[in-house]
Design a protein around this motif. Structure first.
Motif, short mmCIF file in Angstrom:
data_model
loop_
_atom_site.label_atom_id
_atom_site.label_comp_id
_atom_site.label_asym_id
_atom_site.label_seq_id
_atom_site.Cartn_x
_atom_site.Cartn_y
_atom_site.Cartn_z
N ASP A 1 -52.54 -0.93 -51.90
CA ASP A 1 -53.96 -0.99 -52.24
C ASP A 1 -54.42 0.44 -52.48
OD1 ASP A 1 -56.77 -1.13 -52.27
OD2 ASP A 1 -56.78 -2.86 -50.92
N ASP A 2 -54.85 0.73 -53.70
CA ASP A 2 -55.16 2.10 -54.09
C ASP A 2 -56.32 2.73 -53.34
OD1 ASP A 2 -53.11 2.17 -55.95
OD2 ASP A 2 -54.37 1.44 -57.59
N LYS A 3 -57.08 1.94 -52.58
CA LYS A 3 -58.20 2.53 -51.83
C LYS A 3 -57.72 3.30 -50.61
CE LYS A 3 -59.42 -1.42 -48.86
NZ LYS A 3 -60.44 -2.46 -48.60
N TYR A 4 -56.46 3.11 -50.24
CA TYR A 4 -55.91 3.80 -49.07
C TYR A 4 -55.07 5.00 -49.48
CZ TYR A 4 -57.18 -0.48 -46.56
OH TYR A 4 -57.86 -1.54 -46.03
N ALA A 5 -55.04 6.00 -48.61
CA ALA A 5 -54.17 7.17 -48.82
C ALA A 5 -52.76 6.87 -48.35
CB ALA A 5 -54.72 8.38 -48.09
N ILE A 6 -52.66 6.14 -47.27
CA ILE A 6 -51.37 5.66 -46.78
C ILE A 6 -51.54 4.25 -46.27
CG2 ILE A 6 -50.59 7.99 -46.08
CD1 ILE A 6 -50.97 7.02 -43.14
N MET A 7 -50.42 3.54 -46.11
CA MET A 7 -50.42 2.23 -45.48
C MET A 7 -49.19 2.17 -44.57
SD MET A 7 -51.52 -0.18 -48.72
CE MET A 7 -51.91 -1.62 -47.70
N CYS A 8 -49.36 1.57 -43.40
CA CYS A 8 -48.24 1.49 -42.46
C CYS A 8 -48.49 0.36 -41.48
CB CYS A 8 -48.06 2.81 -41.72
SG CYS A 8 -49.44 3.23 -40.62
N VAL A 9 -47.47 0.05 -40.69
CA VAL A 9 -47.64 -0.89 -39.58
C VAL A 9 -48.30 -0.13 -38.44
CG1 VAL A 9 -46.49 -2.38 -37.91
CG2 VAL A 9 -45.63 -2.26 -40.26
N GLN A 10 -49.44 -0.63 -37.99
CA GLN A 10 -50.21 0.08 -36.98
C GLN A 10 -49.86 -0.45 -35.58
OE1 GLN A 10 -54.37 0.28 -38.14
NE2 GLN A 10 -53.85 0.99 -40.20
N HIS A 11 -48.68 -0.02 -35.12
CA HIS A 11 -48.17 -0.49 -33.84
C HIS A 11 -49.03 -0.03 -32.67
CE1 HIS A 11 -44.37 -2.02 -35.32
NE2 HIS A 11 -44.12 -0.89 -35.95
N ASP A 12 -49.10 -0.89 -31.65
CA ASP A 12 -49.58 -0.50 -30.34
C ASP A 12 -48.35 -0.54 -29.44
OD1 ASP A 12 -50.89 0.05 -28.01
OD2 ASP A 12 -51.90 -1.89 -27.86
N TYR A 13 -47.65 0.59 -29.35
CA TYR A 13 -46.30 0.59 -28.80
C TYR A 13 -46.13 1.68 -27.77
CZ TYR A 13 -41.20 1.44 -28.80
OH TYR A 13 -39.89 1.65 -28.44
N THR A 14 -45.72 1.28 -26.56
CA THR A 14 -45.36 2.23 -25.51
C THR A 14 -43.96 1.89 -25.04
OG1 THR A 14 -47.66 2.41 -24.79
CG2 THR A 14 -45.97 3.19 -23.27
N PRO A 15 -42.97 2.72 -25.35
CA PRO A 15 -41.59 2.40 -24.97
C PRO A 15 -41.39 2.46 -23.46
CG PRO A 15 -41.73 4.63 -25.85
CD PRO A 15 -43.07 4.00 -26.06
N ASN A 16 -40.46 1.63 -22.97
CA ASN A 16 -40.14 1.61 -21.55
C ASN A 16 -39.02 2.59 -21.21
OD1 ASN A 16 -41.96 -0.52 -20.91
ND2 ASN A 16 -40.51 -1.99 -21.78
N GLU A 17 -38.21 2.94 -22.23
CA GLU A 17 -37.05 3.80 -21.99
C GLU A 17 -37.47 5.27 -21.90
OE1 GLU A 17 -36.48 0.15 -23.98
OE2 GLU A 17 -37.33 1.95 -24.88
N THR A 18 -36.69 6.06 -21.18
CA THR A 18 -36.93 7.50 -21.10
C THR A 18 -36.04 8.27 -22.07
OG1 THR A 18 -35.34 7.70 -19.28
CG2 THR A 18 -37.68 7.41 -18.69
N THR A 19 -34.96 7.62 -22.55
CA THR A 19 -34.09 8.22 -23.56
C THR A 19 -33.84 7.21 -24.66
OG1 THR A 19 -32.05 7.53 -22.44
CG2 THR A 19 -32.93 9.72 -21.90
N LYS A 20 -33.36 7.70 -25.80
CA LYS A 20 -33.03 6.82 -26.92
C LYS A 20 -31.87 7.42 -27.69
CE LYS A 20 -36.41 8.92 -30.09
NZ LYS A 20 -37.51 8.66 -31.04
N MET A 21 -31.35 6.66 -28.65
CA MET A 21 -30.29 7.12 -29.53
C MET A 21 -29.09 7.61 -28.71
SD MET A 21 -32.80 8.95 -32.29
CE MET A 21 -31.51 9.81 -33.17
#
Length: 244
Positions: free
Chosen positions: A107-127
């Motif tokens: 939609d050209d009215k936006y500068a960006i578009m993304c999934v607007q997560h409400d996310y808090t990870p439980n892990e202290t490390t990743k990858m």
């Protein structure tokens, strides 16, 4: 004719964050996009070594940067010559749907578009042992549709990307909130967090994000949806071997 109409006549530029530890993740992500795409696409890895050599990136790596593309991702509009729409996506994605469906959401009215997560990870490390950080709008920047020609995105010069804080960049603070469009969470389906409702097809993932770590890391070889990634990997390797 709108910006998106013009863009639809050209290949969709998809910039993929590249990390030297995760080459296979990049190749599988790329393969999954190309296999399912019904439109012309141009897939471009953002390699830190390349943007350093070209003088576009010079900031020192911080202790909390878990990947080589933590900040280079924000060069996307610049690399697209501030023209049309482009996608940035982390390499640890697996696409299960035609990228045209994503492009059709622009939609050209936006500068960006993304999934607007409400996310808090439980892990202290990743990858492979990287520190798991928690901050507002976490994972919003991991898959972004950029309206590269939007006037506000011209702020994303190499000078700004190399000098601004992680908070400023990852929270999109060069924009006002109303300039950030939302797309369905299934396009950035967080493995281990997002939920499928078997009775609701709209919750089925279209792009799985192995944000905690994917099966190319030993510690995450049994993560959720690992079998789908490994199947795609095997297809990619078989095709690559046939080409040799």
């Amino acid at each position: 004719m709108t910006v998106s109409d013009v863009g639809n006549a050209l290949p969709l530029k998809i910039f993929v964050g590249y990390d030297t530890r995760e080459d296979i993740a990049y190749e599988v992500c790329r393969h999954s996009i190309l296999k399912l795409s019904s439109i012309s696409v141009e897939i471009i890895p953002i390699k830190q070594s390349d943007v350093r050599k070209s003088g576009l990136y010079w900031r020192e790596r911080g202790q909390l940067e878990s990947t080589e593309f933590s900040f280079t991702r924000f060069l996307t509009p610049y690399l697209a010559n501030f023209e049309g729409w482009a996608v940035f996506v982390d390499c640890d994605f697996l696409y299960l749907a035609d990228i045209k469906q994503l492009r059709d959401l622009v939609d050209d009215k936006y500068a960006i578009m993304c999934v607007q997560h409400d996310y808090t990870p439980n892990e202290t490390t990743k990858m492979d042992g990287a520190v798991q950080t928690v901050y507002p709008r976490k994972n919003w920047s991991s898959m972004v549709l950029y309206n590269c020609g939007h006037p506000k995105n011209r702020a994303l010069t190499p000078q700004l990307v190399n000098s601004q804080t992680g908070a400023f960049l990852h929270r999109f603070q060069w924009l006002d909130d109303h300039e950030i469009g939302s797309i369905p969470f299934v396009w950035n389906f967080l493995e281990g967090h997002s939920q499928v409702d078997e009775n609701d097809p709209t919750t089925f993932p279209k792009a799985i994000h192995y944000t905690r770590g994917g099966p190319w890391f030993e510690a995450w070889k049994n993560c959720q949806f690992a079998h789908l990634w490994m199947k795609e990997r095997d297809e990619y390797l078989n095709e690559a071997n046939k080409g040799n």
